[in-house]
Design a protein around this motif. Structure first.
Motif, short mmCIF file in Angstrom:
data_model
loop_
_atom_site.label_atom_id
_atom_site.label_comp_id
_atom_site.label_asym_id
_atom_site.label_seq_id
_atom_site.Cartn_x
_atom_site.Cartn_y
_atom_site.Cartn_z
N SER A 2 0.82 -1.21 0.00
CA SER A 2 0.00 0.00 0.00
C SER A 2 0.85 1.26 0.00
CB SER A 2 -0.93 0.00 1.22
OG SER A 2 -0.17 -0.08 2.41
N LEU A 6 2.06 3.86 -4.59
CA LEU A 6 1.89 5.26 -4.94
C LEU A 6 2.92 5.72 -5.96
CD1 LEU A 6 0.55 8.00 -4.55
CD2 LEU A 6 2.02 8.37 -2.56
N ARG A 31 0.48 11.90 3.76
CA ARG A 31 0.62 10.50 4.16
C ARG A 31 1.63 10.35 5.29
NH1 ARG A 31 2.76 5.98 0.00
NH2 ARG A 31 4.69 7.08 0.48
N THR A 62 -7.42 0.73 5.56
CA THR A 62 -6.52 0.81 4.41
C THR A 62 -7.20 0.32 3.14
OG1 THR A 62 -4.66 0.40 5.92
CG2 THR A 62 -4.23 0.19 3.57
N THR A 63 -7.97 -0.76 3.28
CA THR A 63 -8.69 -1.30 2.12
C THR A 63 -9.69 -0.29 1.56
OG1 THR A 63 -8.48 -3.54 3.00
CG2 THR A 63 -10.18 -3.17 1.35
N LEU A 66 -7.82 2.48 -0.27
CA LEU A 66 -7.30 2.06 -1.57
C LEU A 66 -8.41 1.90 -2.60
CD1 LEU A 66 -4.63 -0.57 -0.44
CD2 LEU A 66 -4.20 1.67 -1.44
N TYR A 67 -9.59 1.45 -2.17
CA TYR A 67 -10.72 1.35 -3.09
C TYR A 67 -11.19 2.73 -3.58
CZ TYR A 67 -11.46 -3.68 -2.35
OH TYR A 67 -11.32 -5.05 -2.32
N ILE A 69 -9.44 5.72 -3.63
CA ILE A 69 -8.45 6.63 -4.22
C ILE A 69 -8.63 6.77 -5.73
CG2 ILE A 69 -5.99 6.73 -4.82
CD1 ILE A 69 -5.37 6.22 -1.92
N ILE A 85 -5.00 6.73 4.90
CA ILE A 85 -4.18 5.54 4.70
C ILE A 85 -2.90 5.62 5.53
CG2 ILE A 85 -2.76 4.34 2.99
CD1 ILE A 85 -4.92 4.67 0.99
N TYR A 178 -5.18 -0.48 -7.79
CA TYR A 178 -5.49 -0.21 -6.39
C TYR A 178 -6.48 -1.23 -5.83
CZ TYR A 178 -2.89 4.13 -6.03
OH TYR A 178 -1.87 5.05 -5.97
N VAL A 181 -4.59 -4.55 -4.80
CA VAL A 181 -3.88 -4.42 -3.52
C VAL A 181 -4.87 -4.33 -2.37
CG1 VAL A 181 -2.24 -3.03 -2.19
CG2 VAL A 181 -1.91 -3.34 -4.64
N GLY A 182 -5.96 -3.57 -2.56
CA GLY A 182 -6.96 -3.45 -1.51
C GLY A 182 -7.66 -4.76 -1.20
#
Length: 472
Positions: A2, A6, A31, A62-63, A66-67, A69, A85, A178, A181-182
């Motif tokens: 995560s 970026l 961040r 975090t999930t 990421l969803y 973003i 995040i 993303y 990863v999420g």
């Protein structure tokens, strides 16, 4: 993953919110600020909440971040999501170290090395995943350049005209990068929630009995020194990894492909030796691994400064420097646990030190390198940090072990005194009992003598009376 996702998607995110790259660099600051806040908040919550529950919630947050973003269409909203995040990652970083120490204590060095190896592995895999997921962008390179460097006024006007906070991104590859990863982080959070709901009294009892509370006499001083140790160590690590590419191209004269390979060999040896450290930690003490790492960083950074114009020395020393830096951070956490128990607040303290070093030292070196372009400021920083950490660790070791030696001497003295007291009391008891026995035996002998005398007198008197009766 995560964190590293970026970098390769930064330009695509800037295009998604109609901003240029320079004006969107605030997301790194947000961040990092969120990471520091999460480390502090997590350090407090870990002392009052269940570890599995807190880590599961942080990974779930975090999930969600990421969803969302890729759907952000406004730069401010993207900055806020990056800050969220950062908070969840800060909690996760602090909580992961505390959880390893809570389960295995000072016996968890291999597990600590495995935890930090997973960080290096995720940072290595995330850019590859992003490139495979992104593929070729739907927009041409010409449009990418024009949109990437639009004036800020035009960006703001286009952003204002859009009017929507969320929207489906034009580049669906950004969404899948993303989302993949999420989804992975979501699966891990489910396992953490399962561990939370599976409350076994046997596990709780075994964990409570296995963990022994220790507190060094100089507990706070050790934490402050470890704060400085990680500040300079992580700062030097990130500085070298961030500036070695530009240093190799401008100062040494390498082409971009060679410089990229040099950067890759540094992080490659870093990740490889973090994996090997899992096995090394099973047979070596954490303090020994720190000493070996300090010797390696000091030697390699010294050669880098002495032969800064040699490409061959730069290749060899960079690989040795990356391998030497790999095991220091997890070994430092395992080492301090041997002498004093680390709770959530203590772990948050030195994690914040590492985060501040990651933020401050590269920024300062960037300014100094711009003012002194002919000097290898990056290499001087690595050598200075290596010298500082090599000198600081013996001081920490002395503070950690000296009170233990005194306590052992005091305990030995008290044991010797107890032994002497018990032996003297036993001797006095034997003497007293011997005297009492002697007195008893004397009294018994005296009584026997008296009885014998009485018997002899009675026998004589009886014989005399018998003789007198016979004569009469």
């Amino acid at each position: 993953m995560s964190i590293a996702i970026l970098g390769p998607t930064f330009q695509d995110l800037a295009r998604n919110v109609n901003r240029n790259i320079s004006s969107l660099s605030l997301i790194f600051v947000s961040r990092a600020t969120g990471y520091l806040s999460g480390s502090m908040v997590g350090g407090v919550l870990l002392d009052y909440m269940n570890h599995f529950l807190l880590l599961g919630v942080s990974m779930l947050a975090t999930t969600v971040g990421l969803y969302l973003i890729p759907f952000c269409k406004i730069a401010v909203l993207l900055v806020v999501m990056m800050s969220v995040i950062g908070v969840s990652i800060g909690i996760l970083d602090t909580g992961g170290n505390v959880l390893i120490l809570a389960i295995w204590g000072d016996k968890g060095a291999p597990h600590m090395q495995a935890l930090h190896f997973s960080f290096a592995l995720g940072a290595f895999l995330a850019p590859l995943l992003a490139k495979l997921a992104l593929g070729t962008t739907t927009m041409s390179a010409e449009n990418h350049t024009e949109n990437g460097f639009l004036p800020s006024a035009l960006n703001r006007s286009s952003e204002a005209d859009s009017g929507s906070l969320f929207g489906v991104p034009e580049d669906m590859n950004l969404l899948w990068a993303y989302a993949s990863v999420g989804t992975y982080i979501l699966v891990v959070s489910i396992f953490l929630f399962a561990l939370f709901f599976k409350k076994s009294s046997r596990q709780e009892k075994s964990t409570a009995s296995a963990q022994e509370y220790r507190r060094a006499k100089y507990h706070k001083a050790l934490l402050c020194l470890l704060f400085l140790f990680f500040f300079f160590y992580v700062g030097a690590e990130v500085t070298y990894g961030s500036y070695i590419f530009s240093f190799a191209t401008t100062h040494v004269g390498m082409d971009e492909k060679e410089a990229a390979g040099l950067n890759s060999i540094f992080w490659g040896t870093f990740a490889a030796f973090r994996g090997l450290a899992i096995f090394f930690a099973a047979c070596l003490q954490p303090g020994t691994m720190i000493v070996v790492s300090n010797i390696g960083t000091l030697t390699s950074s010294l050669f880098l400064v002495l032969f800064d114009k040699s490409p061959l020395c730069l290749w060899i020393a960079s690989s040795v420097y990356g391998a030497s830096m790999a095991t220091t951070f997890p070994s430092g956490i395992s080492w301090i646990e041997q002498y004093t128990t680390i709770n959530g607040k203590s772990a948050a303290f030195f994690v914040i030190g590492a985060a501040l070093g990651e933020m401050a030292i590269p920024a300062i070196i960037g300014i100094l390198q711009g003012q002194y372009p002919d000097l290898p400021v990056v290499l001087y920083t690595c050598l200075g940090s290596a010298i500082f950490t090599a000198v600081l660790f013996p001081v920490m070791y002395k503070l950690a072990t000296l009170p233990l030696d005194r306590q052992r001497k005091r305990s030995r003295k008290s044991e010797d005194q107890k032994a002497l007291l018990s032996s003297s009391e036993l001797h006095d008891y034997e003497e007293d009992s011997g005297e009492e026995d002697a007195e008893k035996w004397n009294e018994m002998d005296f009584e026997v003598v008296e009885m014998n005398d009485t018997n002899s007198h009675s026998v004589i008197e009886t014989s005399e009376n018998t003789l007198m009766e016979a004569h009469s």
